[in-house]
Write an enzyme that holds these catalytic residues in place. Structure first.
Site, short mmCIF file in Angstrom:
data_model
loop_
_atom_site.label_atom_id
_atom_site.label_comp_id
_atom_site.label_asym_id
_atom_site.label_seq_id
_atom_site.Cartn_x
_atom_site.Cartn_y
_atom_site.Cartn_z
N GLN A 5 15.11 -8.50 -3.53
CA GLN A 5 14.03 -9.42 -3.60
C GLN A 5 13.07 -10.03 -4.47
O GLN A 5 13.03 -10.87 -4.78
CB GLN A 5 12.80 -8.37 -3.04
CG GLN A 5 11.27 -8.45 -2.55
CD GLN A 5 10.40 -7.63 -2.57
OE1 GLN A 5 10.38 -7.16 -1.28
NE2 GLN A 5 9.00 -6.75 -3.59
N HIS B 239 4.76 2.10 -8.11
CA HIS B 239 3.27 0.95 -8.33
C HIS B 239 2.13 0.93 -9.07
O HIS B 239 2.03 -0.25 -9.66
CB HIS B 239 2.54 1.15 -6.88
CG HIS B 239 3.00 0.50 -5.73
ND1 HIS B 239 3.24 1.18 -4.82
CD2 HIS B 239 3.67 -0.47 -4.47
CE1 HIS B 239 3.86 1.11 -3.51
NE2 HIS B 239 4.30 -0.32 -3.79
N GLY C 104 0.79 -1.10 0.15
CA GLY C 104 -0.23 0.15 0.20
C GLY C 104 1.18 1.14 -0.04
O GLY C 104 2.39 1.57 -0.46
N SER D 215 10.14 6.25 -3.46
CA SER D 215 9.14 5.04 -2.69
C SER D 215 8.72 5.24 -1.17
O SER D 215 7.72 7.08 -0.75
CB SER D 215 10.20 4.65 -2.08
OG SER D 215 10.25 3.92 -0.36
N SER D 216 7.39 4.28 -0.29
CA SER D 216 6.76 4.52 0.30
C SER D 216 7.41 5.47 1.42
O SER D 216 6.43 6.00 1.80
CB SER D 216 5.58 3.28 1.00
OG SER D 216 5.27 2.84 -0.45
N GLY E 25 8.73 -5.11 -8.79
CA GLY E 25 9.68 -4.15 -9.42
C GLY E 25 10.95 -4.14 -8.93
O GLY E 25 12.23 -4.66 -8.01
P1 PAJ Z 1 6.47 -2.33 -1.45
O1 PAJ Z 1 7.49 -1.82 -1.02
O2 PAJ Z 1 5.20 -1.80 -1.37
O3 PAJ Z 1 6.76 -2.39 -3.32
C1 PAJ Z 1 5.49 -3.81 -3.87
C2 PAJ Z 1 6.22 -3.35 -5.38
O4 PAJ Z 1 6.11 -2.60 -5.74
C3 PAJ Z 1 7.94 -4.01 -5.31
O5 PAJ Z 1 8.02 -5.29 -6.09
C4 PAJ Z 1 8.76 -2.72 -5.25
O6 PAJ Z 1 10.27 -3.59 -5.85
C5 PAJ Z 1 6.85 -1.88 -6.17
N1 PAJ Z 1 8.71 -0.89 -6.23
C6 PAJ Z 1 8.16 -0.08 -5.30
N2 PAJ Z 1 8.88 1.75 -6.10
C7 PAJ Z 1 9.06 0.78 -7.01
C8 PAJ Z 1 10.01 2.23 -7.95
N3 PAJ Z 1 10.58 2.79 -7.46
N4 PAJ Z 1 9.93 1.51 -9.48
C9 PAJ Z 1 9.37 0.38 -9.56
N5 PAJ Z 1 8.37 -0.66 -8.41
C10 PAJ Z 1 8.81 -0.19 -7.41
O7 PAJ Z 1 8.42 -4.90 -1.74
C11 PAJ Z 1 7.14 -5.11 -1.34
O8 PAJ Z 1 6.18 -4.21 -0.88
C12 PAJ Z 1 6.85 -6.33 -0.10
O9 PAJ Z 1 7.90 -6.33 0.25
C13 PAJ Z 1 5.77 -7.31 -1.18
C14 PAJ Z 1 6.33 -7.91 -2.10
C15 PAJ Z 1 4.96 -6.80 -1.56
C16 PAJ Z 1 5.73 -8.11 0.33
O10 PAJ Z 1 5.27 -8.23 1.78
#
Ligand code: PAJ
Length: 275
Positions: A152, A35, A29, A184-185, A146
């Site tokens: 990961q 995302h 989220g 990034s979140s 991503g």
């Molecule tokens: P989260 O940090 O929410 O990221 C979800 C997905 O979005 C991941 O595959 C991450 O690599 C991708 N993502 C995040 N920022 C990005 C960006 N700037 N550009 C492209 N893709 C991006 O990663 C997770 O959640 C968790 O570890 C999860 C896989 C959901 C398991 O809980």
């Protein structure tokens, strides 16, 4: 219209109604354009896209930001609706872990102990366990992750191959703000001044990648110079599967650093040696 399901029973019913192939985009989220890009990418890979939204307690260490991790489900749902996502699975922690902490988890092996794994013990076991559960619950044909979280992605590919999880894993490139900062979140934790300092990460990776033709030493030197004054956790040059970097050919430059209390990671592809 996006259908929001919160329990495994609701999910099973909604999943049964999906016609054709399905792409899953797992998230925690607090959705941003990174995302959104994964979701668009998922749309090119399958007939329908499902997104999971679950802040997975299992992948956070005891001193990490589980409690303050941003939770913005209503806003997330508006975005997902605009993106045309058909199905959103947003379970509670008890729905995902009805028996409390799982007794059986997925061991990430040696690759899980390096880099992020060295700084965050247990993190990748938590990630691989929840991803395996999500794949088992949603049964997608494709799952999209991503490159932003490069280790990961590499570990998920490895787990799917080693454990025959029967899903196609697709990686999508990192989405950045125009000034270079990888979305990034966790960027929302940064003050404006910290955000300026955080730009050193992407600057270092760019500077390093430009030195690729001159070899590993030059890459690391250029990147290290840009990181002066930054609390670096690691700067690492590796092969594309995160083994030792080759003398020539495709490689990956990865960085993790703390800016204030916020831990940020980033990485870029590069080519080592003469073209
Ligand atoms: P989260 O940090 O929410 O990221 C979800 C997905 O979005 C991941 O595959 C991450 O690599 C991708 N993502 C995040 N920022 C990005 C960006 N700037 N550009 C492209 N893709 C991006 O990663 C997770 O959640 C968790 O570890 C999860 C896989 C959901 C398991 O809980």
């Amino acid at each position: 219209m996006t259908e929001l399901v919160r329990t495994r029973a609701e999910l099973a019913a909604a999943r049964a109604g999906v016609a054709g192939s399905l792409a899953l985009v797992p998230t925690m989220g607090a959705l941003h354009d990174g995302h959104a890009e994964l979701i668009r990418h998922g749309g090119t890979q399958a007939d329908a896209v499902a997104v999971s939204v679950f802040v997975n307690p299992l992948q956070f260490g005891p001193a990490e930001d589980l409690d303050r991790y941003p939770r913005t489900l209503e806003r997330d749902l508006e975005l997902l609706d605009r993106l045309g996502v058909g199905l959103v699975f947003a379970p509670s922690a008890t729905e995902m872990y009805p028996n409390g902490s799982p007794a059986v988890t997925v061991d990430p092996g040696p690759l899980g102990a390096l880099l992020e794994g060295a700084s965050r013990p247990g993190h990748f076991a938590g990630v691989l366990t929840v991803v395996t559960k999500l794949l088992g619950l949603v049964h997608p044909d494709v799952a999209v992750f991503g490159e932003k979280d490069y280790q990961q992605l590499a570990l998920i590919r490895r787990a799917v191959a080693d454990l025959e999880l029967g899903v196609r894993i697709v990686g999508a490139p990192t989405v950045r703000d125009p000034d270079g900062l990888a979305l990034s979140s966790r960027n929302r934790y940064l003050t404006p001044q910290q955000r300026r300092h955080a730009l050193a990460l992407s600057r270092a990776l760019r500077a390093g990648a430009e030195e690729g033709p001159s070899g590993a030493g030059a890459v690391l030197k250029a990147a290290t110079e840009e990181l002066r004054g930054i609390d670096v956790d690691y700067l690492a040059l590796r092969g594309v599967e995160l083994g030792p970097a080759p003398a020539t050919g495709p490689a990956r430059l990865l960085v993790a650093a703390r800016v204030g209390t916020t831990r940020l990671i980033d990485n870029v592809p590069l080519t080592l040696g003469p073209a």
